[in-house]
Motif scaffolding. Structure first.
Motif, PDB file in Angstrom:
ATOM      1  N   CYS A  76     -21.792  -5.802  34.023  1.00  0.00           N
ATOM      2  CA  CYS A  76     -22.042  -7.096  33.993  1.00  0.00           C
ATOM      3  C   CYS A  76     -23.748  -7.863  33.984  1.00  0.00           C
ATOM      4  O   CYS A  76     -23.736  -8.690  32.956  1.00  0.00           O
ATOM      5  CB  CYS A  76     -21.212  -8.320  34.852  1.00  0.00           C
ATOM      6  SG  CYS A  76     -21.711 -10.357  34.279  1.00  0.00           S
ATOM      7  N   ALA A  85     -21.554 -12.584  24.099  1.00  0.00           N
ATOM      8  CA  ALA A  85     -20.164 -11.805  23.880  1.00  0.00           C
ATOM      9  C   ALA A  85     -19.588 -10.710  24.645  1.00  0.00           C
ATOM     10  O   ALA A  85     -18.403 -10.256  24.885  1.00  0.00           O
ATOM     11  CB  ALA A  85     -20.051 -11.035  22.163  1.00  0.00           C
ATOM     12  N   GLU A  86     -20.512  -9.803  25.024  1.00  0.00           N
ATOM     13  CA  GLU A  86     -20.491  -9.074  26.202  1.00  0.00           C
ATOM     14  C   GLU A  86     -19.932  -8.911  27.661  1.00  0.00           C
ATOM     15  O   GLU A  86     -18.848  -8.773  27.784  1.00  0.00           O
ATOM     16  CB  GLU A  86     -21.768  -8.470  26.015  1.00  0.00           C
ATOM     17  CG  GLU A  86     -22.657  -6.906  24.410  1.00  0.00           C
ATOM     18  CD  GLU A  86     -23.706  -6.455  25.031  1.00  0.00           C
ATOM     19  OE1 GLU A  86     -23.575  -5.835  26.653  1.00  0.00           O
ATOM     20  OE2 GLU A  86     -24.577  -6.073  24.354  1.00  0.00           O
ATOM     21  N   GLU A 117     -12.630 -10.776  29.725  1.00  0.00           N
ATOM     22  CA  GLU A 117     -11.524 -10.397  29.892  1.00  0.00           C
ATOM     23  C   GLU A 117     -10.773  -9.393  29.741  1.00  0.00           C
ATOM     24  O   GLU A 117      -9.633  -9.456  30.202  1.00  0.00           O
ATOM     25  CB  GLU A 117     -11.544 -10.574  28.150  1.00  0.00           C
ATOM     26  CG  GLU A 117      -9.903 -10.425  27.106  1.00  0.00           C
ATOM     27  CD  GLU A 117     -10.335 -10.459  25.266  1.00  0.00           C
ATOM     28  OE1 GLU A 117      -8.978 -11.194  24.927  1.00  0.00           O
ATOM     29  OE2 GLU A 117     -11.025 -10.753  25.535  1.00  0.00           O
ATOM     30  N   ARG A 118     -11.422  -8.101  29.653  1.00  0.00           N
ATOM     31  CA  ARG A 118     -11.086  -6.641  30.737  1.00  0.00           C
ATOM     32  C   ARG A 118     -10.749  -6.797  31.694  1.00  0.00           C
ATOM     33  O   ARG A 118      -9.354  -6.569  32.076  1.00  0.00           O
ATOM     34  CB  ARG A 118     -12.038  -5.926  29.798  1.00  0.00           C
ATOM     35  CG  ARG A 118     -11.488  -3.803  29.994  1.00  0.00           C
ATOM     36  CD  ARG A 118     -12.756  -3.572  30.451  1.00  0.00           C
ATOM     37  NE  ARG A 118     -13.539  -3.765  28.979  1.00  0.00           N
ATOM     38  CZ  ARG A 118     -14.639  -3.776  28.582  1.00  0.00           C
ATOM     39  NH1 ARG A 118     -15.349  -2.822  29.568  1.00  0.00           N
ATOM     40  NH2 ARG A 118     -14.762  -3.626  27.087  1.00  0.00           N
ATOM     41  N   SER A 136     -18.489 -11.775  28.525  1.00  0.00           N
ATOM     42  CA  SER A 136     -16.807 -12.323  27.677  1.00  0.00           C
ATOM     43  C   SER A 136     -16.051 -10.902  27.271  1.00  0.00           C
ATOM     44  O   SER A 136     -14.943 -11.771  28.346  1.00  0.00           O
ATOM     45  CB  SER A 136     -16.351 -13.586  26.158  1.00  0.00           C
ATOM     46  OG  SER A 136     -15.571 -14.127  25.899  1.00  0.00           O
ATOM     47  N   ALA A 137     -16.402 -10.097  26.974  1.00  0.00           N
ATOM     48  CA  ALA A 137     -15.586  -9.350  26.592  1.00  0.00           C
ATOM     49  C   ALA A 137     -15.417  -7.974  27.847  1.00  0.00           C
ATOM     50  O   ALA A 137     -13.877  -8.006  28.564  1.00  0.00           O
ATOM     51  CB  ALA A 137     -16.354  -7.952  26.026  1.00  0.00           C
ATOM     52  N   LEU A 138     -15.996  -8.569  29.034  1.00  0.00           N
ATOM     53  CA  LEU A 138     -16.037  -7.544  29.526  1.00  0.00           C
ATOM     54  C   LEU A 138     -15.422  -8.595  30.765  1.00  0.00           C
ATOM     55  O   LEU A 138     -14.152  -8.231  31.925  1.00  0.00           O
ATOM     56  CB  LEU A 138     -17.072  -7.290  31.164  1.00  0.00           C
ATOM     57  CG  LEU A 138     -18.076  -6.550  30.371  1.00  0.00           C
ATOM     58  CD1 LEU A 138     -19.488  -6.878  30.662  1.00  0.00           C
ATOM     59  CD2 LEU A 138     -18.021  -5.409  30.473  1.00  0.00           C
ATOM     60  N   GLY A 164     -11.565 -18.629  26.226  1.00  0.00           N
ATOM     61  CA  GLY A 164     -10.651 -17.204  26.080  1.00  0.00           C
ATOM     62  C   GLY A 164      -9.595 -18.378  26.385  1.00  0.00           C
ATOM     63  O   GLY A 164      -8.194 -17.444  26.412  1.00  0.00           O
TER      64      GLY A 164
END
Length: 240
Positions: free
Chosen positions: A14, A21-22, A28-29, A24-26, A59
């Motif tokens: 992070c 966006a990065e 989400e994962r 958010s992807a982290l 999300g």
């Protein structure tokens, strides 16, 4: 994966993220690995302001987000009001159990469930100025240990701090901080999830001495609590 390892991996990634966006992807994962299906992070608007402009991460399902914003549910949301009063992480089903919700509050919870947000967790995000945001996660059924709740608090603060950095709205300057070897060791054990008592045993110091080191670290890093201390340590490169 152990919670401490999960936290370390998330905070490192992070802090290095180059875009919202990065981040958010982290998020989400890591939240999916904990069993959550949906998530959102928002600032805390004033009553006359639009909530949509305050969303940092979205999300939620598109349908629920549209309904929630268009009907201006934020200030009538029973979960938001409970978190604001409790000042702590809450599980929705636990928090509303036995509560006399208003008709609008019951309507909001029913509609959320219709969109798959049957149960969830909301984490308040604080700065020294008070409540600045909320991080919510949802799934079908939620059961969280104290350790998992602490983990979510740190994830929320780390993600919020990085998003503020990327937006250029973080008022904390990246000044050099000098910490002692003992403070550095305390910090490492704190990041690993140890309590002050456990750190004292590991370092052969009294619990009171450890508490003093941690208080000094919070002052030096301008952190209001342990979760903020950990997030700020990664932000400043004091932990990797």
């Amino acid at each position: 994966m152990l919670l401490a390892s999960l936290l370390l991996q998330f905070c490192e990634a992070c802090t290095a993220a180059r875009s919202p966006a990065e981040v958010s992807a982290l998020v989400e994962r890591v939240t999916a690995s904990l069993g959550f299906e949906r998530f959102a992070m928002a600032g805390y608007p004033l009553p006359h302001e639009s909530l949509e402009a305050y969303f940092l991460l979205n999300g939620w399902s598109p349908g629920w987000f549209k309904v929630y914003v268009e009907k201006n549910y934020f200030f009538s949301d029973p979960i938001v009001n409970l978190v604001r009063r409790a000042d702590r992480t809450i599980v929705w089903s636990e928090a509303i159990r036995g509560q006399a919700l208003s008709s609008k509050g019951r309507k909001i919870m029913r509609e959320a469930a219709d969109f798959g947000l049957v149960d969830g967790v909301t984490v308040p995000i604080f700065s020294r100025c008070g409540l600045v945001g909320l991080f919510s996660l949802a799934g079908r059924q939620v059961s969280l240990s104290v350790a998992h709740r602490d983990l979510l608090r740190i994830i929320a603060i780390c993600a919020h701090t990085r998003l503020q950095d990327l937006r250029g709205t973080n008022d904390k300057k990246m000044t050099d901080v000098m910490i002692t070897p003992s403070e550095s060791e305390c910090l490492a054990w704190c990041v690993a999830g140890k309590t002050a008592k456990e750190i004292g045993s590991l370092m052969r110091r009294s619990e009171r001495t450890v508490e003093t080191h941690l208080a000094n670290l919070q002052r030096k890093l301008d952190a209001g609590n342990r979760a903020q201390l950990i997030a700020e340590a990664f932000r400043r490169g004091l932990q990797r």
